[in-house]
Design a protein around this motif. Structure first.
Motif, PDB file in Angstrom:
ATOM      1  N   MET A   1      55.542  39.288  49.565  1.00 47.52           N
ATOM      2  CA  MET A   1      54.158  39.723  49.421  1.00 47.52           C
ATOM      3  C   MET A   1      53.280  38.780  50.242  1.00 47.52           C
ATOM      4  O   MET A   1      53.374  37.574  50.150  1.00 47.52           O
ATOM      5  CB  MET A   1      53.741  39.695  47.955  1.00 47.52           C
ATOM      6  N   THR A   2      52.389  39.338  51.061  1.00 49.09           N
ATOM      7  CA  THR A   2      51.524  38.531  51.918  1.00 49.09           C
ATOM      8  C   THR A   2      50.161  38.374  51.253  1.00 49.09           C
ATOM      9  O   THR A   2      49.531  39.348  50.858  1.00 49.09           O
ATOM     10  CB  THR A   2      51.353  39.208  53.286  1.00 49.09           C
ATOM     11  N   GLU A   3      49.674  37.118  51.125  1.00 46.38           N
ATOM     12  CA  GLU A   3      48.357  36.876  50.549  1.00 46.38           C
ATOM     13  C   GLU A   3      47.342  36.983  51.669  1.00 46.38           C
ATOM     14  O   GLU A   3      47.330  36.200  52.621  1.00 46.38           O
ATOM     15  CB  GLU A   3      48.304  35.492  49.911  1.00 46.38           C
ATOM     16  N   LEU A   4      46.445  37.979  51.579  1.00 45.05           N
ATOM     17  CA  LEU A   4      45.481  38.228  52.630  1.00 45.05           C
ATOM     18  C   LEU A   4      44.123  37.619  52.340  1.00 45.05           C
ATOM     19  O   LEU A   4      43.365  37.344  53.272  1.00 45.05           O
ATOM     20  CB  LEU A   4      45.324  39.738  52.845  1.00 45.05           C
ATOM     21  N   LEU A   5      43.790  37.453  51.061  1.00 42.63           N
ATOM     22  CA  LEU A   5      42.454  36.999  50.711  1.00 42.63           C
ATOM     23  C   LEU A   5      42.492  35.566  50.187  1.00 42.63           C
ATOM     24  O   LEU A   5      43.371  35.202  49.400  1.00 42.63           O
ATOM     25  CB  LEU A   5      41.848  37.914  49.638  1.00 42.63           C
ATOM     26  N   ARG A   6      41.528  34.780  50.663  1.00 41.33           N
ATOM     27  CA  ARG A   6      41.348  33.424  50.169  1.00 41.33           C
ATOM     28  C   ARG A   6      39.858  33.196  49.896  1.00 41.33           C
ATOM     29  O   ARG A   6      39.024  33.670  50.673  1.00 41.33           O
ATOM     30  CB  ARG A   6      41.853  32.391  51.205  1.00 41.33           C
ATOM     31  N   PRO A   7      39.464  32.510  48.852  1.00 40.69           N
ATOM     32  CA  PRO A   7      40.361  31.898  47.867  1.00 40.69           C
ATOM     33  C   PRO A   7      40.950  32.948  46.916  1.00 40.69           C
ATOM     34  O   PRO A   7      40.420  34.044  46.785  1.00 40.69           O
ATOM     35  CB  PRO A   7      39.449  30.943  47.111  1.00 40.69           C
ATOM     36  N   PHE A   8      42.019  32.556  46.278  1.00 36.82           N
ATOM     37  CA  PHE A   8      42.709  33.441  45.335  1.00 36.82           C
ATOM     38  C   PHE A   8      41.896  33.542  44.031  1.00 36.82           C
ATOM     39  O   PHE A   8      41.505  32.531  43.454  1.00 36.82           O
ATOM     40  CB  PHE A   8      44.101  32.882  45.048  1.00 36.82           C
ATOM     41  N   LEU A   9      41.608  34.780  43.599  1.00 33.13           N
ATOM     42  CA  LEU A   9      40.884  35.010  42.338  1.00 33.13           C
ATOM     43  C   LEU A   9      41.823  35.730  41.380  1.00 33.13           C
ATOM     44  O   LEU A   9      42.061  36.931  41.525  1.00 33.13           O
ATOM     45  CB  LEU A   9      39.630  35.847  42.570  1.00 33.13           C
ATOM     46  N   PRO A  10      42.410  35.015  40.437  1.00 35.05           N
ATOM     47  CA  PRO A  10      43.406  35.647  39.564  1.00 35.05           C
ATOM     48  C   PRO A  10      42.806  36.688  38.620  1.00 35.05           C
ATOM     49  O   PRO A  10      41.635  36.593  38.243  1.00 35.05           O
ATOM     50  CB  PRO A  10      43.977  34.464  38.776  1.00 35.05           C
ATOM     51  N   PHE A  11      43.622  37.641  38.264  1.00 35.99           N
ATOM     52  CA  PHE A  11      43.249  38.657  37.272  1.00 35.99           C
ATOM     53  C   PHE A  11      43.271  38.008  35.886  1.00 35.99           C
ATOM     54  O   PHE A  11      44.224  37.316  35.534  1.00 35.99           O
ATOM     55  CB  PHE A  11      44.241  39.825  37.326  1.00 35.99           C
ATOM     56  N   ASP A  12      42.213  38.222  35.108  1.00 42.76           N
ATOM     57  CA  ASP A  12      42.155  37.697  33.733  1.00 42.76           C
ATOM     58  C   ASP A  12      42.828  38.708  32.805  1.00 42.76           C
ATOM     59  O   ASP A  12      42.415  39.878  32.770  1.00 42.76           O
ATOM     60  CB  ASP A  12      40.696  37.487  33.321  1.00 42.76           C
ATOM     61  N   LEU A  24      36.214  40.464  42.720  1.00 45.29           N
ATOM     62  CA  LEU A  24      36.769  40.208  44.052  1.00 45.29           C
ATOM     63  C   LEU A  24      35.743  40.518  45.143  1.00 45.29           C
ATOM     64  O   LEU A  24      35.569  39.753  46.102  1.00 45.29           O
ATOM     65  CB  LEU A  24      38.025  41.064  44.263  1.00 45.29           C
ATOM     66  N   ALA A  25      35.054  41.652  44.974  1.00 41.82           N
ATOM     67  CA  ALA A  25      34.048  42.045  45.968  1.00 41.82           C
ATOM     68  C   ALA A  25      32.923  41.021  46.023  1.00 41.82           C
ATOM     69  O   ALA A  25      32.459  40.634  47.118  1.00 41.82           O
ATOM     70  CB  ALA A  25      33.499  43.430  45.625  1.00 41.82           C
ATOM     71  N   ALA A  26      32.453  40.565  44.867  1.00 44.59           N
ATOM     72  CA  ALA A  26      31.357  39.591  44.821  1.00 44.59           C
ATOM     73  C   ALA A  26      31.766  38.271  45.458  1.00 44.59           C
ATOM     74  O   ALA A  26      30.982  37.626  46.166  1.00 44.59           O
ATOM     75  CB  ALA A  26      30.931  39.366  43.370  1.00 44.59           C
ATOM     76  N   LEU A  27      33.020  37.855  45.224  1.00 45.40           N
ATOM     77  CA  LEU A  27      33.492  36.580  45.748  1.00 45.40           C
ATOM     78  C   LEU A  27      33.665  36.620  47.271  1.00 45.40           C
ATOM     79  O   LEU A  27      33.258  35.694  47.979  1.00 45.40           O
ATOM     80  CB  LEU A  27      34.810  36.201  45.075  1.00 45.40           C
ATOM     81  N   HIS A  28      34.265  37.693  47.765  1.00 43.66           N
ATOM     82  CA  HIS A  28      34.657  37.730  49.176  1.00 43.66           C
ATOM     83  C   HIS A  28      33.623  38.349  50.105  1.00 43.66           C
ATOM     84  O   HIS A  28      33.638  38.059  51.318  1.00 43.66           O
ATOM     85  CB  HIS A  28      35.994  38.479  49.322  1.00 43.66           C
ATOM     86  N   THR A  29      32.756  39.214  49.564  1.00 41.92           N
ATOM     87  CA  THR A  29      31.774  39.864  50.439  1.00 41.92           C
ATOM     88  C   THR A  29      30.349  39.709  49.930  1.00 41.92           C
ATOM     89  O   THR A  29      29.402  39.967  50.695  1.00 41.92           O
ATOM     90  CB  THR A  29      32.080  41.377  50.584  1.00 41.92           C
ATOM     91  N   ARG A  57      48.267  48.261  45.765  1.00 44.29           N
ATOM     92  CA  ARG A  57      47.651  47.867  47.028  1.00 44.29           C
ATOM     93  C   ARG A  57      46.685  46.696  46.812  1.00 44.29           C
ATOM     94  O   ARG A  57      46.678  45.729  47.588  1.00 44.29           O
ATOM     95  CB  ARG A  57      46.898  49.057  47.627  1.00 44.29           C
ATOM     96  N   LEU A  58      45.885  46.734  45.743  1.00 46.72           N
ATOM     97  CA  LEU A  58      44.930  45.666  45.465  1.00 46.72           C
ATOM     98  C   LEU A  58      45.664  44.363  45.148  1.00 46.72           C
ATOM     99  O   LEU A  58      45.239  43.283  45.569  1.00 46.72           O
ATOM    100  CB  LEU A  58      44.012  46.064  44.308  1.00 46.72           C
ATOM    101  N   CYS A  59      46.771  44.470  44.424  1.00 48.79           N
ATOM    102  CA  CYS A  59      47.572  43.283  44.123  1.00 48.79           C
ATOM    103  C   CYS A  59      48.187  42.710  45.402  1.00 48.79           C
ATOM    104  O   CYS A  59      48.300  41.492  45.572  1.00 48.79           O
ATOM    105  CB  CYS A  59      48.664  43.623  43.116  1.00 48.79           C
ATOM    106  N   GLU A  60      48.560  43.613  46.289  1.00 51.28           N
ATOM    107  CA  GLU A  60      49.197  43.181  47.541  1.00 51.28           C
ATOM    108  C   GLU A  60      48.238  42.365  48.392  1.00 51.28           C
ATOM    109  O   GLU A  60      48.596  41.308  48.919  1.00 51.28           O
ATOM    110  CB  GLU A  60      49.678  44.408  48.315  1.00 51.28           C
ATOM    111  N   VAL A  61      46.970  42.817  48.531  1.00 53.90           N
ATOM    112  CA  VAL A  61      46.034  42.128  49.412  1.00 53.90           C
ATOM    113  C   VAL A  61      45.460  40.869  48.777  1.00 53.90           C
ATOM    114  O   VAL A  61      44.876  40.036  49.472  1.00 53.90           O
ATOM    115  CB  VAL A  61      44.884  43.066  49.835  1.00 53.90           C
ATOM    116  N   THR A  62      45.639  40.730  47.441  1.00 55.57           N
ATOM    117  CA  THR A  62      45.108  39.533  46.771  1.00 55.57           C
ATOM    118  C   THR A  62      46.181  38.539  46.400  1.00 55.57           C
ATOM    119  O   THR A  62      45.884  37.395  46.069  1.00 55.57           O
ATOM    120  CB  THR A  62      44.362  39.937  45.485  1.00 55.57           C
ATOM    121  N   GLY A  63      47.447  38.976  46.430  1.00 58.30           N
ATOM    122  CA  GLY A  63      48.525  38.099  46.026  1.00 58.30           C
ATOM    123  C   GLY A  63      48.693  37.999  44.513  1.00 58.30           C
ATOM    124  O   GLY A  63      49.328  37.082  43.997  1.00 58.30           O
ATOM    125  N   GLN A  64      48.142  38.977  43.790  1.00 55.25           N
ATOM    126  CA  GLN A  64      48.227  38.984  42.331  1.00 55.25           C
ATOM    127  C   GLN A  64      49.532  39.628  41.879  1.00 55.25           C
ATOM    128  O   GLN A  64      49.983  40.627  42.453  1.00 55.25           O
ATOM    129  CB  GLN A  64      47.041  39.764  41.740  1.00 55.25           C
TER     130      GLN A  64
END
Length: 622
Positions: A1-12, A24-29, A57-64
């Protein structure tokens, strides 16, 4: 799995998928999540629908790790039905387009610093319809909704603009409370816990809905529907309903009986729908053919067991084959008597509750077999005033037959038939007379030395209250019947044989004589003698059974004097004051003087002289 987004924001694990996507949207954009998701080829509505492909797909781009997110993913399980963990429920189990939040929880999230919308989490439990209180802070959840197409995204950044002092003020304006038992149960169940067996045996939404509807009926009446309740009212309904549903079928039946007992509308015929209102309509006419769980069967059986359902009538999808209960109305129609007459009769017999005056005749019910037995008894009931004709005797002899216990009054002497408060079963009278006719030999002419009852009492100096029991107990061997006559008038006795029953009269009175002195009826007198907390109102003593004390009860003159000194009956007060009984009642009520015992219990109003003298002096006492 490739982590595309940094920093990593884990799912609660406590939040929803939509909440995570918005963070995720608020943090990255710094923007809303619709354009953010589309940048990665994810259709926003697919996240709303918890699409498996979109989540992966969302897990894939975030590394979750997808397994963590899967715990909170609502999966489709049919039309308007979803599965969450091990539970399946309809859409109505959730708050739909409404967004709920705890301001104290959001204030804690804001303390993380930076972009607050990257940290504000929408909790999964907040989306459930019956979760109305924050289990962490004990605050009522606040509910908001955007009247626009994008309300389905539940974006806290738009719905909760408050921050800092304004957010704190929002929390301070809420009154703290503990979560309802239903809420605790639902959250525990979603986490794999168990609870009351009756609720665990049905779907999670069925358990919640039943509890809420039952609580609404109990708290807000039969005409309120749950959708019209405020959030505070819904919370109250859930708490009340939980008190009963948490105790299973027995608790639910208790709640239904409580509703039934409290029903007070006496206009027209009353059926199950009028008593149970919106709850009955929900179970009888609910849309979408949803399975509501065991509550429908439970209510139906309760109705069959407690209400007068006509055989062949359909109730909640089933037909009653054989009648189980009679109501006062159905039984009165069956035997063709006035319902009020029957109700009074049943109360006197102890077959219905004495406090059912305000309930309609259709709701006061009793077992069908017992009802028909008592109905037959009522049809054969005759007042004491009719006994002389039935037994061919004098009125005083007929009354003595009752006073001596030879004839037993129906309903402990509390039956009102005609102008009499004492009724006897005609069949008992006829059987007694038939037995006397069988036992006594017939003589063709008036025999020398034998006389009728009254003359025998006069010659023997033995009272009839001694002679009559001896006659019916078969102790008088000289007893015979004169041909051509019937009943007690035909009886002939030898006064000489009665000599053995005569004794020297002791000082004092038997109950009947004492009651005459006090000017009270036999029924009232017996009630005055009855044991009660603090002792009987009228003292008596137990003595050996004799010709003068047939019941083994004797009263001394001092007993009567003590009663008259301490108590006054309503009738005696009327004679003493010269007031009409209504005037007297008004005067006593005005003075605040109450009877010492419930008049319904003893059949007369008895007052304590001390209460009358202690009350403000009124004109009737001067």
């Amino acid at each position: 799995m490739t982590e595309l987004l940094r920093p990593f924001l884990p799912f609660d694990p406590a939040e929803t998928l939509l909440s995570w996507a918005a963070r995720l949207a608020a943090l990255h954009t710094g923007d809303r999540f619709v354009p953010f998701l589309r940048d990665f080829g994810i259709e926003p509505k697919s996240i709303v629908l918890n699409s498996e492909d979109a989540v992966e797909r969302l897990c894939e781009v975030t590394g979750q790790d997808p397994a963590v997110v899967a715990q909170n993913r609502l999966k489709r399980a049919g039309v308007r039905r979803f599965a969450l963990r091990d539970e399946v429920f309809p859409l109505e189990f959730t708050k739909g387009a409404m967004t709920a939040f705890c301001p104290a929880c959001l204030a804690e999230d804001d303390r993380a610093g930076g972009n607050m919308h990257a940290h504000r989490r929408g909790k999964l439990i907040w989306t459930l319809r019956h979760v109305l209180t924050c289990p962490v802070h004990g605050l009522p959840l606040v509910e908001r909704r955007r009247e626009s197409w994008d309300s389905i995204y539940h974006e806290l950044s738009l719905l909760v603009p408050e921050e800092g002092e304004s957010l704190a003020a929002l929390a301070e304006g809420l009154e703290r409370r503990a979560p309802s038992g239903l809420q605790d149960y639902l959250i525990s169940r979603l986490e794999g816990g168990t609870g009351p067996a009756w609720l665990d045996g049905q779907g999670i939404e069925q358990a919640a809905r039943t509890t809420e509807v039952l609580g609404t009926l109990l708290e807000f009446g039969r005409d309120r529907v749950t959708s019209d309740l405020t959030l505070a009212e819904r919370d109250e309904a859930c708490r009340t309903g939980w008190h009963y549903t948490s105790r299973g079928a027995e608790g639910v039946r208790e709640a239904l009986q409580t509703v039934q007992d409290a029903f007070r509308d006496r206009n027209g015929k009353v059926g199950p729908q009028k008593v149970f209102g919106q709850m009955f309509k929900w179970l009888a006419y609910g849309t979408n053919q949803k399975d509501v769980g065991p509550i429908r069967d439970l209510l139906r059986e309760h109705i069959f067991d407690t209400m007068a359902v006509v055989p062949g009538d359909e109730v909640l999808g089933e037909v009653l084959p054989v009648r189980r209960r009679h109501s006062v109305l159905s039984l009165a129609e069956h035997i063709k008597v006035h319902p009020k007459t029957l109700r009074n009769f049943l109360k006197a017999c102890g077959a219905v509750a004495p406090d059912c005056e305000e309930q309609p005749d259709t709701l006061v019910t009793l077992d069908v077999a017992e009802g028909e037995r008592l109905a037959e008894l009522l049809k054969n009931a005759v007042p004491v005033s009719k006994l002389p004709k039935l037994m061919n005797c004098t009125r005083s002899q007929a009354q003595l037959m009752v006073d001596c216990g030879i004839l037993k009054p129906i309903g402990r002497g509390g039956i009102e038939i005609g102008n009499s408060r004492c009724a006897i079963d005609r069949r008992e009278v006829e059987e007694l007379m038939a037995d006397l006719k069988r036992r006594l030999p017939v003589i063709r002419r008036e025999p020398e030395g034998r006389h009728g009852l009254a003359r025998t009492a006069e010659l023997s100096r033995v009272t009839l209250d001694v002679i009559l029991p001896a006659l019916f107990d078969g102790k008088l061997t000289s007893a015979a019947r004169l041909a051509g006559q019937n009943g007690l008038a035909a009886v002939r006795l030898d006064p000489v044989e009665l000599a053995r029953f005569a004794t020297v009269r002791p000082l004092g009175y038997g109950p009947s004589e004492a009651f005459k002195i006090l000017k009270v009826s036999l029924r009232v007198g017996r009630a005055l003698l009855a044991e009660r907390p603090g002792g009987p109102l009228l003292r008596s003593r137990r003595v050996p059974v004799s010709a003068f004390a047939r019941a083994g009860i004797w009263l001394m003159p001092q007993d009567l004097a003590d009663f008259q000194c301490e108590y006054a009956t309503h009738g005696n007060l009327c004679m003493e004051t010269g007031l009409h009984h209504m005037e007297l009642s008004h005067a006593l009520k005005k003075m605040g003087v109450e009877p010492v015992v419930d008049p319904e219990e003893i059949g007369v109003r008895v007052y304590r002289w001390a209460d009358i003298r202690a009350a403000p002096v009124d004109i009737w006492l001067t």
